[in-house]
Design a protein around this motif. Structure first.
Motif, mmCIF file in Angstrom:
data_model
loop_
_atom_site.group_PDB
_atom_site.id
_atom_site.type_symbol
_atom_site.label_atom_id
_atom_site.label_comp_id
_atom_site.label_asym_id
_atom_site.label_seq_id
_atom_site.Cartn_x
_atom_site.Cartn_y
_atom_site.Cartn_z
ATOM 1 N N GLU A 636 2.988 4.237 -9.169
ATOM 2 C CA GLU A 636 1.553 3.955 -9.200
ATOM 3 C C GLU A 636 0.770 5.121 -8.616
ATOM 4 O O GLU A 636 1.224 5.747 -7.663
ATOM 5 C CB GLU A 636 1.233 2.755 -8.312
ATOM 6 N N ARG A 638 -1.929 5.218 -6.727
ATOM 7 C CA ARG A 638 -2.400 5.118 -5.348
ATOM 8 C C ARG A 638 -1.281 4.748 -4.383
ATOM 9 O O ARG A 638 -0.955 5.489 -3.469
ATOM 10 C CB ARG A 638 -3.488 4.056 -5.271
ATOM 11 N N ILE A 639 -0.698 3.594 -4.607
ATOM 12 C CA ILE A 639 0.260 3.072 -3.628
ATOM 13 C C ILE A 639 1.600 3.791 -3.725
ATOM 14 O O ILE A 639 2.298 3.959 -2.744
ATOM 15 C CB ILE A 639 0.464 1.558 -3.834
ATOM 16 N N ARG A 641 4.442 2.860 -5.297
ATOM 17 C CA ARG A 641 5.723 2.166 -5.375
ATOM 18 C C ARG A 641 6.501 2.721 -6.559
ATOM 19 O O ARG A 641 5.923 3.020 -7.603
ATOM 20 C CB ARG A 641 5.493 0.664 -5.586
ATOM 21 N N ARG A 643 8.976 2.160 -9.508
ATOM 22 C CA ARG A 643 9.547 1.098 -10.345
ATOM 23 C C ARG A 643 10.422 1.699 -11.446
ATOM 24 O O ARG A 643 10.198 2.814 -11.870
ATOM 25 C CB ARG A 643 8.429 0.303 -11.024
ATOM 26 N N ARG A 679 16.934 0.934 -2.480
ATOM 27 C CA ARG A 679 16.821 -0.135 -1.491
ATOM 28 C C ARG A 679 17.867 -0.076 -0.375
ATOM 29 O O ARG A 679 17.539 -0.222 0.784
ATOM 30 C CB ARG A 679 16.978 -1.501 -2.171
ATOM 31 N N ASP A 706 12.710 -6.553 -9.530
ATOM 32 C CA ASP A 706 12.856 -5.099 -9.452
ATOM 33 C C ASP A 706 13.529 -4.513 -10.688
ATOM 34 O O ASP A 706 13.641 -3.296 -10.810
ATOM 35 C CB ASP A 706 13.736 -4.730 -8.242
ATOM 36 N N ARG A 760 12.579 5.894 -0.756
ATOM 37 C CA ARG A 760 11.635 4.805 -0.513
ATOM 38 C C ARG A 760 10.203 5.296 -0.619
ATOM 39 O O ARG A 760 9.943 6.477 -0.788
ATOM 40 C CB ARG A 760 11.922 4.163 0.842
ATOM 41 N N ILE A 761 9.317 4.362 -0.461
ATOM 42 C CA ILE A 761 7.898 4.659 -0.672
ATOM 43 C C ILE A 761 7.448 5.814 0.222
ATOM 44 O O ILE A 761 6.652 6.661 -0.184
ATOM 45 C CB ILE A 761 7.066 3.365 -0.466
ATOM 46 N N GLU A 762 8.009 5.905 1.439
ATOM 47 C CA GLU A 762 7.588 6.994 2.335
ATOM 48 C C GLU A 762 8.000 8.364 1.821
ATOM 49 O O GLU A 762 7.488 9.381 2.279
ATOM 50 C CB GLU A 762 8.104 6.778 3.760
ATOM 51 N N ILE A 765 4.989 9.103 -1.011
ATOM 52 C CA ILE A 765 3.563 8.804 -0.778
ATOM 53 C C ILE A 765 2.773 10.101 -0.563
ATOM 54 O O ILE A 765 3.283 11.065 -0.034
ATOM 55 C CB ILE A 765 3.385 7.828 0.407
ATOM 56 N N GLU B 237 9.939 -5.863 -5.023
ATOM 57 C CA GLU B 237 8.826 -6.506 -5.726
ATOM 58 C C GLU B 237 8.524 -7.907 -5.217
ATOM 59 O O GLU B 237 7.444 -8.430 -5.453
ATOM 60 C CB GLU B 237 9.149 -6.612 -7.217
ATOM 61 N N PHE B 311 4.349 6.430 8.406
ATOM 62 C CA PHE B 311 3.969 6.458 6.990
ATOM 63 C C PHE B 311 3.115 5.251 6.608
ATOM 64 O O PHE B 311 2.376 5.285 5.625
ATOM 65 C CB PHE B 311 5.221 6.535 6.106
ATOM 66 N N ARG B 318 -4.165 3.335 1.768
ATOM 67 C CA ARG B 318 -4.138 3.201 0.305
ATOM 68 C C ARG B 318 -4.109 1.736 -0.128
ATOM 69 O O ARG B 318 -4.638 1.384 -1.180
ATOM 70 C CB ARG B 318 -2.916 3.921 -0.253
ATOM 71 N N GLU B 322 -6.759 0.252 -2.667
ATOM 72 C CA GLU B 322 -6.353 -0.414 -3.908
ATOM 73 C C GLU B 322 -6.869 -1.862 -3.935
ATOM 74 O O GLU B 322 -7.358 -2.332 -4.964
ATOM 75 C CB GLU B 322 -4.820 -0.380 -4.005
#
Ligand SMILES: Cc1cc2nc3c(=O)[nH]c(=O)nc-3n(C[C@H](O)[C@H](O)[C@H](O)COP(=O)(O)OP(=O)(O)OC[C@H]3O[C@@H](n4cnc5c(N)ncnc54)[C@H](O)[C@@H]3O)c2cc1C
Ligand code: SF4
Lengths: 765, 333
Positions: A636, A638-639, A641, A643, A679, A706, A760-762, A765, B237, B311, B318, B322
């Protein structure tokens, strides 16, 4: 009903998906292979009906009369010794029959580690001394009339400890680093040519380090055993992939003859290597059952499994890759440090993959074992290959970018189609190039824009397309098959097969049934398959290393050949067994097979409970299975994540013995690959030792939401050399390469080259 | 499992009485998804429980008046799926729908939900880990430990545990109140006054007396409810607690000017965390990427990172951004 894709969309996961076609419920291999035409109708999963009805018997399902329940007590320090126990409160709980703490010498001895010629998941038996080798180690066992009482009493056992310093992570003070080739000479390092010199002079060089976390296999079914003494004989019901090692391990620990032990394990609810040997709870459990004079059941609680079960060790890999400007790989140096325990040396084989994935003339591998204060690590699905492929295939992607080459084309250009670079022998079959080509085609790779961050959805979502390949040994073990044919009238004949093998959900019963119905012309419902039971045909050698199908099927094939001969039927081609058997007395015969080149004394080894898997190198050839994965990630704007809306995987596993379960294996491997990449990671708090993330909450596995589309396709070309039925391996290769394919897609989307799992997301980002 | 006494109440009166008579440590049992879990972990050890799950007057949902009135015993799933809640308060519905799993939501109540306890691994991990919340005075393992999920706001030298719930965060953004009854009391408290920061007593998490029962939750109806969302970011998710979350609500007037804004943060603080300064920063503005981002930055201005959770400041900013962009599409509809 919303489809999974719509569901994902609803959750905001995937915006416009590129046209993908998923193989639905295939009934024939032809449907999967696309271009291959096979006549045979294949069975769906033969135990599916029983599974959905709950009729399948797992290790903990058996409830003998007068059953009692055991619950372990585990150490709460990182390392040291137990000075004193207080069991008074525990013993006062109504219904408690026994609180077993330290086992006196002479009653139980430690079974040796399976990789040191023994049977056990590790070569250290807790409770036979005052030692605490690692946090979470079993220190006592409570037996009570009910599970509730045993659980309560176990919580009331207290111990006073003397603590010692410990080290659990690779970098901690107090670890000990050993050169594997020195300490385990039968696992030497792979060296071809002079890689250091060739690397030094390579026009293009890559040098990077990759970190893999400890990971825990978490099959849905927990480690579980029910033991029962019948006079001098011990009956063990346990979910295992190695009834033979369980049998010999417990006999060894108790000092009794293995003939007095039977192991019954008709089905395991997932195993993934965690159940591949004798487990350390079983000796104390058998002893406890003898003391209380009743059957005892133990289901290791989920949180304890993180310290009771073997695990994928933490690893650090440095890969240096040299190439010329055309992209031809010239040299690779692969150095690995990975975790082992204080009490065992767990041999690593990372370079089995990296040394023969490509045609790299100069190669040097080096494995170092790092002793830590943990339980002994073990074989978790694609134990080395998953993480070795992460390093190698990330580097290959980097090479492609460095040279401006297409990642698929670069891999095709470095393919080693006929000869194994390590042994110099021919490969039995290698259709990796076809996996890549077919995968690229099904994925729509031609539409990929190579620039980093160049593909975006309308809403700004970053799209990344990544590719990676994998390989896994096509191993084989010795097997004995007993075939019994019994006429049920003119049109029906029951065929009962008892063979070395274990059903862990991978579908061995279905594969065997397909072979028999296809060969003998009997109906699916008239085939009875008995596996995982030492009362049938011993030894019940382990089903691991993806050799199950390639081990059981050739033995059965040989038995069917004998049957044809005995009945005077043609040696090959369609026959009508029901007609041939009509009016005859039942026939029973036996055949056995072993891996190409295995000496005759291998039968003695397995009879004694030893491990006897062989491959990928055989005297005259090398045999591997292959896979190519194509992955789309969406991130995405902005965020951020990450996928994975779709994956296309194409595997070469030789002949497909059971299309339904084979496709399911690959899908499962890909799902696990997604989990293992995005994960799963065991957390260690160095101040406390052991694993902190010891629950399914803290150790994150993927959920259904997921997982997107997984398009599986199988080459299905019988291997001409490995065995009479043409099958290679599949269970583990399916996961190999998923991690780098995702990492490469993340790079394509974001320009971040993440060299540590999980991503991971970190990280983005 | 330790033996404990179990009483099933049929009416609220019975429940209040039984709770008062039960003696010290007696606990209300609703869906049991938190209480039984903590009893199995031996963190909660009540000598007696009073089951209120069969008290029908606690399960009512009334949306007819000027407030949403939701019985404390209503199931998470029933509230999440309630058509009026979904239409008028998408943030409330989403905060429930994105929590736990369907099975848990079918069991768990919206009252019990408010009193769930932290997921800190050291708190739940057993006596081996010093933890001031579990064992006052023993120390805090998280402060120099693996604090990836720990709080950025409201922590103390004693405890940095995150309040994990989602529902209370959404309620906080919309000025919810609780009706509470005890043997001698009958009072209404603002949800904002329910949870407390750990300070030097992390074992004390809320302001309810031991003999009080939450009867109902009341949420004033506001146009900002329609223009709302609950955005939850987690490691997968579904079926995970928040790394960061934001409950936001907007009303947007003529020419796109923001008239009302509500922002509360979840997963990042020791209690549900409302950020009035961030709300204020939007009033009179148009909602753009820039003003939304600025509101996020204001919201996270005082965040205090530990070792592994830094983080989540940028992620949180964000998340707010969002969430505001999503709320805008609903507010202007
Ligand atoms: C695996 C798992 C995942 C979860 N994931 C999430 C998540 O992602 N997000 C989230 O928000 N939550 C999550 N939860 C928490 C879940 O939402 C709560 O457990 C649930 O809402 C509690 O409700 P209950 O009715 O079961 O409460 P109980 O367990 O019955 O009670 C909880 C506490 O509240 C008290 N109590 C209950 N009702 C009242 C009342 N009316 N008055 C006074 N005191 C009362 C009890 O005494 C107890 O102390 C998860 C839980 C589990 C087990
Ligand atoms: S953060 Fe709080 S709950 Fe966690 S260990 Fe510290 S004191 Fe205990």
């Amino acid at each position: 009903m919303p489809t999974r894709r719509n569901f994902l969309r609803g959750a905001g996961a995937a915006t416009a998906l590129v046209g993908v076609e998923t193989v639905g419920s295939p009934l024939t291999a032809a449907a999967l292979a696309g271009d291959e035409t096979l006549r045979q109708p294949y069975a769906r999963r033969v135990d599916a009906r029983d599974k959905v009805r709950g009729a399948v018997q797992y290790g903990a399902d058996h409830v003998p009369a007068r059953l009692t329940h055991a619950v372990p007590v585990v150490a709460t320090i990182g390392k040291g010794r137990v000075v004193e126990f207080d069991t008074t409160a525990a013993e006062a709980v109504p219904g408690v029959r026994l609180v077993l703490t330290r086992i006196p010498p002479g009653e139980l001895r430690s079974a040796p580690f399976i990789m040191a010629g023994g049977f056990a998941v590790q070569g250290y038996q807790p409770m036979t001394s005052d030692r605490v080798a690692y946090r979470g180690q079993m220190i006592a066992l409570v037996v009570a009339d009910t599970l509730v009482a045993a659980t309560e009493a176990a919580a009331l056992v207290t111990a006073r400890y003397e603590t010692e310093p410990f080290a659990v992570t690779l970098d901690a003070d107090g670890t000990e680093t050993l050169l594997q080739a020195t300490v385990i000479p039968r696992f030497p390092d792979t060296v071809m040519g002079d890689a250091d010199a060739a690397y030094a002079t390579s026009p293009v060089k890559l040098d990077a380090t990759y970190d893999g976390p400890p990971q825990h296999a978490m099959p849905i079914e927990l480690l579980a055993s029910t033991v029962e003494w019948q006079g001098e004989n011990l009956i063990v019901r346990e979910s295992t992939q190695n009834a033979n090692a369980v049998r010999h391990g417990v006999a060894y620990e108790l000092g009794i003859s293995a003939d007095r032990v039977e192991v019954i394990s008709p089905s395991a609810g997932g195993a993934f290597g965690q159940k591949n040997s004798f487990q350390m709870h079983l000796g104390p459990l058998a002893l406890a059952a003898r003391r209380v004079g009743r059957p005892v059941k133990l289901v290791v609680p989920r949180t304890q499994t993180f310290h009771a079960g073997s695990f994928r060790p933490a690893s650090r890999q440095r890969i240096r890759l040299g190439a010329d400007r055309s992209g031809r790989m010239l040299a690779a140096i692969h150095e690995i440090d990975a975790q082992t325990s204080r009490h065992d040396l767990f041999p690593m084989q990372y370079t089995e993959l990296t040394g023969r994935m490509y045609d790299i003339p100069d190669f040097r591998g080096r494995h170092q074992l790092v002793r830590t204060d943990a339980q002994t690590p073990g074989y978790m699905r694609a134990p080395f290959e998953h993480i070795a492929a992460f390093a190698l295939e990330s580097s290959v992607d980097e090479l492609a970018y460095k040279l401006g080459k297409d990642p698929v084309a670069l891999r095709l250009a470095n393919d080693a189609p006929t000869t194994d670079p390590i042994s110099g022998h021919p490969f039995t079959s290698r259709h990796l190039a076809e996996c890549l080509r077919r995968g690229a085609d099904r994925f729509g790779w031609v539409d990929r824009r190579p620039g980093v961050g160049s593909m975006r959805a309308k809403d700004g979502t970053l799209i990344g397309w990544g590719v990676a390949v994998g390989a896994y040994k096509a191993a084989t073990a010795p097997a004995t098959a007993v075939l019994r044919a019994e006429s049920l009238g003119r049109r029906r004949c029951r065929v009962t097969i008892t063979v070395d093998g274990h059903e862990m959900g991978q579908g061995i019963r279905t594969a065997i049934t397909n072979l028999i119905t296809g060969n003998l012309g009997v109906a699916t419902e008239d085939v009875v398959v008995v596996v995982g039971d030492t009362r049938g045909v011993p030894p019940q050698h382990s089903t691991a290393g993806s050799w199950g199908t390639a081990t059981a099927l050739p033995a059965i094939d040989a038995a069917m050949g004998k049957l044809r001969e005995q009945l005077g039927l043609r040696p090959s081609g369609p026959i009508d067994l029901p007609a041939a058997m009509s009016g005859r007395a039942p026939v029973e015969l036996q055949a056995r097979t072993k891996a190409p080149g295995q000496p005759d004394d291998v039968w003695d080894r397995v009879a004694a409970g030893g491990a006897a898997g062989a491959g990928p190198e055989y005297p005259a050839f090398t045999s591997m299975s292959y896979i190519a994965h194509f992955v789309e990630v969406r991130i995405e704007p902005r965020i951020r994540r990450i996928r994975v809306p779709r994956v296309v995987s194409v595997a070469d596993c030789g002949r497909v013995a059971s299309p339904v379960t084979a496709v399911s294996q690959v899908r499962g491997g890909v799902i696990w690959g997604i989990g293992a990449t995005l994960r799963e990671g065991g957390e260690v708090d160095p101040r406390f030792g052991g694993f902190l993330s010891a629950s399914l909450e803290d150790y994150a596995l993927p959920v259904n939401a997921d997982i997107g589309d997984i398009d599986v396709s199988l080459i299905d070309k019988p291997d001409p050399l490995l065995n009479s039925v043409g099958v290679k391996s599949l269970g583990e290769v399916s996961m190999v390469g998923v991690a780098p394919a995702i990492a490469n897609a993340v790079w394509h989307a974001t320009g971040r080259r993440v060299r540590r799992l999980p991503i991971r997301i970190e990280d983005v980002i | 499992m330790r033996p404990f006494a179990y009483t099933a109440a049929r009416t609220l009166g019975q429940a209040v009485e039984a709770l008062a008579d039960g003696g010290p440590g007696t606990k209300v049992l609703a869906g049991g998804t938190t209480l039984y879990d903590l009893m199995k972990l031996r963190i909660e050890n009540p000598p007696a429980v009073i089951d209120i799950s069969r008290v029908s007057e606690l399960t009512r949902i009334d949306t007819s008046g000027a407030e949403l009135v939701i019985g404390a015993g209503a199931r998470m799933a029933d509230v999440a799926e309630h058509p009026v809640v979904r239409r008028d308060y998408p943030a409330l519905s989403e905060s429930l729908w994105r929590a736990a799993s369907q099975q848990l939501r079918n069991m768990a109540t919206v009252g019990g939900n408010l009193l769930q306890r932290t997921r800190c691994s050291y708190f739940r991990g057993g006596s081996a880990f010093p933890c001031n919340k579990r064992e006052p005075g023993s120390g805090c393992s998280a402060i120099d430990g693996i604090d990836r999920h720990h709080a950025l706001f409201g922590g103390s030298q004693s405890c940095i545990a995150t309040y994990p719930g989602d529902w209370a965060v959404a309620l906080l953004a919309f000025d919810a109140k609780l009706d509470v009854v005890g043997p001698k009391t009958r009072r209404t408290i603002a949800l904002a006054d329910l949870h407390v920061e750990p300070g030097s007593t992390p074992q004390r998490e809320h302001t309810l007396a031991a003999d009080e029962i939450i009867v109902r939750i009341r949420v004033p109806k506001t146009a900002a409810g329609r223009g709302s969302t609950y955005l939850k970011i987690r490691d997968r998710e579904s079926y995970a607690f928040a790394l960061t979350s934001a409950a936001v609500g907007l009303t947007i007037g003529r020419r796109g000017v923001i008239e009302q804004s509500r922002i509360a943060l979840g997963g990042v603080a020791t209690r549900p965390w409302r950020v009035p300064a961030a709300e204020q920063s939007l009033i009179g503005e148009q909602l753009t990427e820039a003003t939304a981002r600025r509101a996020g930055e204001v919201a996270f201005a005082g965040a205090k990172a530990g070792h592994h959770n830094g983080f989540r400041i940028e992620l949180g900013i964000r998340t707010v951004t969002e969430a505001l962009m999503i709320a805008r599409t609903r507010a202007t509809r």
